[in-house]
Design an enzyme around this catalytic site. Structure first.
Site, short mmCIF file in Angstrom:
data_model
loop_
_atom_site.label_atom_id
_atom_site.label_comp_id
_atom_site.label_asym_id
_atom_site.label_seq_id
_atom_site.Cartn_x
_atom_site.Cartn_y
_atom_site.Cartn_z
N ASN A 169 0.85 -1.19 0.00
CA ASN A 169 0.00 0.00 0.00
C ASN A 169 0.89 1.24 0.00
OD1 ASN A 169 -2.46 -1.49 0.24
ND2 ASN A 169 -2.03 -1.79 2.42
N HIS B 227 6.69 -1.34 3.42
CA HIS B 227 6.52 -2.72 3.84
C HIS B 227 5.74 -3.49 2.80
CE1 HIS B 227 3.31 -0.20 5.52
NE2 HIS B 227 2.50 -1.22 5.35
P1 5GP Z 1 -0.52 -0.56 5.76
O1 5GP Z 1 -1.97 -0.24 5.86
O2 5GP Z 1 0.35 0.61 6.12
O3 5GP Z 1 -0.16 -1.18 4.44
O4 5GP Z 1 -0.26 -1.72 6.80
C1 5GP Z 1 0.27 -1.54 8.07
C2 5GP Z 1 0.19 -2.87 8.78
O5 5GP Z 1 0.97 -2.79 9.96
C3 5GP Z 1 -1.22 -3.28 9.20
O6 5GP Z 1 -1.55 -4.54 8.60
C4 5GP Z 1 -1.14 -3.37 10.72
O7 5GP Z 1 -1.89 -4.43 11.26
C5 5GP Z 1 0.35 -3.54 10.97
N1 5GP Z 1 0.81 -3.01 12.24
C6 5GP Z 1 0.53 -1.79 12.77
N2 5GP Z 1 1.15 -1.64 13.95
C7 5GP Z 1 1.85 -2.79 14.17
C8 5GP Z 1 2.69 -3.23 15.23
O8 5GP Z 1 2.93 -2.54 16.21
N3 5GP Z 1 3.25 -4.47 15.09
C9 5GP Z 1 3.00 -5.27 14.01
N4 5GP Z 1 3.60 -6.46 13.98
N5 5GP Z 1 2.21 -4.88 12.99
C10 5GP Z 1 1.64 -3.65 13.08
#
Ligand code: 5GP
Length: 126
Positions: free
Chosen positions: A97, A110
């Site tokens: 994303n 990521h």
């Molecule tokens: P994005 O929406 O930015 O592509 O995804 C961010 C991801 O990071 C989400 O799937 C969310 O669940 C994960 N995430 C957010 N905070 C943490 C955290 O403190 N630890 C871990 N392991 N994952 C996290």
């Protein structure tokens, strides 16, 4: 809206060891760990250790060494999860994303690797 690199973002804090994580694999340039809110039976995040905001930032500005290492780790995660289609396994999905339209929550690049169940079509166009 400019999405700048925020050194206080949650993944930067994980990389500094300020917040625990469930590590699956770690190399000099890359960390892979389990998502805290898994969207599938297997949900691993692969992140570079360098400060890159999103996919294009990483592709354009990371070194060749970092880029190769990142993708080798992503491939190794697929092997560890035992989901490689070329080995007769059921497959997976990768998602990166980016920004507002990509609904990116954490401003540190990521790659999501999701597996363990049929994941449906790529986008819900309804
Ligand atoms: P994005 O929406 O930015 O592509 O995804 C961010 C991801 O990071 C989400 O799937 C969310 O669940 C994960 N995430 C957010 N905070 C943490 C955290 O403190 N630890 C871990 N392991 N994952 C996290």
């Amino acid at each position: 809206m400019v999405m700048a690199y925020d050194p206080q973002n949650i993944f930067a804090r994980i990389l500094r060891g300020e917040i625990p994580n469930n590590t699956v694999l770690e190399t000099e340039h890359t960390l892979a760990f389990r998502d805290i809110r898994p969207q599938a039976p297997e949900h691993v995040l692969v992140i570079p250790k360098g400060a890159y905001v999103c996919f294009d930032d990483f592709c354009l500005n990371a070194s060749a060494e970092e880029i190769v290492d990142f993708h080798r780790v992503a491939g190794q995660i697929c092997a560890l999860l035992d989901v490689q289609p070329e080995a007769g396994k059921p497959g997976y999905r990768t998602i990166a994303n980016a920004g507002e339209h990509g609904a990116q929550e954490v401003p540190h690049y990521h790659l999501h690797i999701l597996a363990g169940r049929p994941l449906g079509r790529m986008l819900d166009l309804a």
